[in-house]
Scaffold this active site. Structure first.
Site, PDB file in Angstrom:
ATOM      1  N   GLY A   1      -0.239  -1.836   6.588  1.00  0.00           N
ATOM      2  CA  GLY A   1      -0.230  -3.060   7.374  1.00  0.00           C
ATOM      3  C   GLY A   1      -1.624  -3.639   7.504  1.00  0.00           C
ATOM      4  O   GLY A   1      -2.500  -3.352   6.682  1.00  0.00           O
TER       5      GLY A   1
ATOM      6  N   GLY B   1     -10.223  -2.599   3.959  1.00  0.00           N
ATOM      7  CA  GLY B   1      -9.253  -2.387   5.022  1.00  0.00           C
ATOM      8  C   GLY B   1      -9.350  -0.956   5.525  1.00  0.00           C
ATOM      9  O   GLY B   1     -10.377  -0.285   5.386  1.00  0.00           O
TER      10      GLY B   1
ATOM     11  N   GLY C   1      -5.003  -3.898   7.997  1.00  0.00           N
ATOM     12  CA  GLY C   1      -6.014  -2.847   8.070  1.00  0.00           C
ATOM     13  C   GLY C   1      -7.006  -3.002   9.206  1.00  0.00           C
ATOM     14  O   GLY C   1      -7.413  -2.013   9.831  1.00  0.00           O
TER      15      GLY C   1
ATOM     16  N   THR D   1       0.833  -1.208   0.000  1.00  0.00           N
ATOM     17  CA  THR D   1       0.000   0.000   0.000  1.00  0.00           C
ATOM     18  C   THR D   1       0.860   1.248   0.000  1.00  0.00           C
ATOM     19  O   THR D   1       1.839   1.316   0.734  1.00  0.00           O
ATOM     20  CB  THR D   1      -0.819   0.003   1.308  1.00  0.00           C
ATOM     21  OG1 THR D   1      -1.735  -1.071   1.243  1.00  0.00           O
ATOM     22  CG2 THR D   1      -1.574   1.297   1.517  1.00  0.00           C
TER      23      THR D   1
HETATM   24  C1  SD4 Z   1      -5.226  -3.076   4.030  1.00  0.00           C
HETATM   25  N1  SD4 Z   1      -3.650  -1.538   4.982  1.00  0.00           N
HETATM   26  O1  SD4 Z   1      -6.006  -3.219   3.103  1.00  0.00           O
HETATM   27  C2  SD4 Z   1      -3.981  -2.280   3.795  1.00  0.00           C
HETATM   28  C3  SD4 Z   1      -2.900  -3.211   3.342  1.00  0.00           C
HETATM   29  C4  SD4 Z   1      -1.527  -2.633   3.401  1.00  0.00           C
HETATM   30  O2  SD4 Z   1       0.664  -2.698   3.091  1.00  0.00           O
HETATM   31  O3  SD4 Z   1      -1.258  -1.619   3.950  1.00  0.00           O
HETATM   32  N2  SD4 Z   1      -0.546  -3.235   2.878  1.00  0.00           N
HETATM   33  O4  SD4 Z   1      -5.398  -3.578   5.136  1.00  0.00           O
END
Ligand code: SD4
Length: 311
Positions: free
Chosen positions: A223, A201, A225, A171
């Site tokens: 991270g 997320g 979510g 992300t």
């Molecule tokens: C999520 N926060 O959909 C996002 C995924 C993410 O690094 O950050 N990946 O949960």
């Protein structure tokens, strides 16, 4: 005294995204244009976790989430959006052209098309197709930390890393301060690979994946979510900055809250926050080692390893 412009963004893809943002910021441009242009760079790249080339949900469809916010609490968001290349730009249109903050699914797609966005073919990139086919062999959705990947490659904790053994980035969340002293931020993702269909997320949720208060600071998250949403992550970090904590300590305080809530399960998840205050001071903190962020100013352009709860 304002020390802008400054732009920071998550993971190593942030280095390239910051360059995109700098084309605006470095010329005295507006922070909102900068954070939109910046993350569009990542949406255009083929990678596991951002844009149409990313990994699909468990039913085989790429669904995208994004949001954008300025220093005056203007914000826009799209979620569960399919077949549109630049969700961040649709989020900005939601902010600027509708009375709403958030559009999802078919409605978001319909709005995007009405605004002139092209409906792209429903197909997976070759990389995503390969990952999906591998994933289908076990069909197990279990986002976990892969310490080896984190330590050796500096990347995040999700399923694609375990399947492919390598990946490029995650992300993208970006926050910036422009030469006029205005803060802004953007966040865009395909979410977690092989998620349940319809899963959202933190990334499209104002206050979770992104928050900006022009008088205080801005924060974005990456991270797991679900655990960012639980603590209204980015908003909580901004509130910590309002109480006087510097950006790094503000991020740390909210990571500590997640660590406490999760108990032993914290070993299985990664969350990182990245923040900037209105003076252009930046900071970050993660649960686990391996999170890095890219920074660009008039004098610096680098990737910085964030501090973490576990070392
Ligand atoms: C999520 N926060 O959909 C996002 C995924 C993410 O690094 O950050 N990946 O949960």
């Amino acid at each position: 005294k304002v020390s802008g412009p400054v732009v920071i963004s998550t993971w190593d893809a942030g280095l390239r995204a910051n360059k995109g943002a700098w084309e605006v910021l470095g010329n005295g441009g507006n922070v909102l244009d900068a954070v939109e242009k910046g993350v569009m760079v990542t949406e255009n790249e083929i990678n596991c976790c951002v844009g149409l080339g990313a990994n699909p949900d468990r039913d085989g469809f790429v669904t995208l989430d994004a949001c954008i916010m300025d220093h005056k609490f203007n914000c826009g968001s799209v979620a569960f959006l399919e077949r549109i290349k630049h969700p961040i730009s649709v989020a900005r249109k939601v902010m600027e052209k509708t009375p709403h903050v958030m559009l999802v699914g078919d409605g978001a797609q319909q709005f995007a098309v009405s605004e002139g966005f092209t409906l792209e073919p429903q197909e997976l990139s070759p990389d995503a197709k390969k990952s999906y086919e591998k994933w289908l062999q076990n069909s197990k959705y279990e986002p976990q930390i892969n310490r080896e990947n984190i330590e050796n490659k500096g990347h995040g904790p999700f399923a694609p890393a375990q399947i492919d053994g390598e990946w490029n980035h995650d992300t993208i969340g970006m926050v910036a301060l422009d030469a006029h002293g205005h803060l802004g931020g953007s966040c865009t993702t395909s979410g977690m690979g092989f998620k349940m269909r319809g899963r959202l997320g933190d990334s499209p949720i104002i206050g979770a994946g992104l928050y900006v208060d022009g008088e205080v600071g801005a924060c974005t998250a990456t991270g797991q979510g679900e655990d960012v949403i639980r603590v209204a992550g980015s908003h909580s970090v901004v509130e910590m900055m309002r109480q006087g904590f510097g950006p790094e300590l503000a991020c740390q305080k909210v990571i500590e809250r997640i660590v406490k809530i999760k108990g032993d399960d914290v070993k299985k998840i990664q969350v990182a926050f990245l923040a900037i205050n209105k003076n252009g001071v930046v900071g970050a903190f993660a649960i686990h080692k391996g999170f890095s962020y890219a920074i660009k100013t008039n004098t610096t352009e680098e990737l910085i390893a964030a501090k973490s709860w576990f070392s």
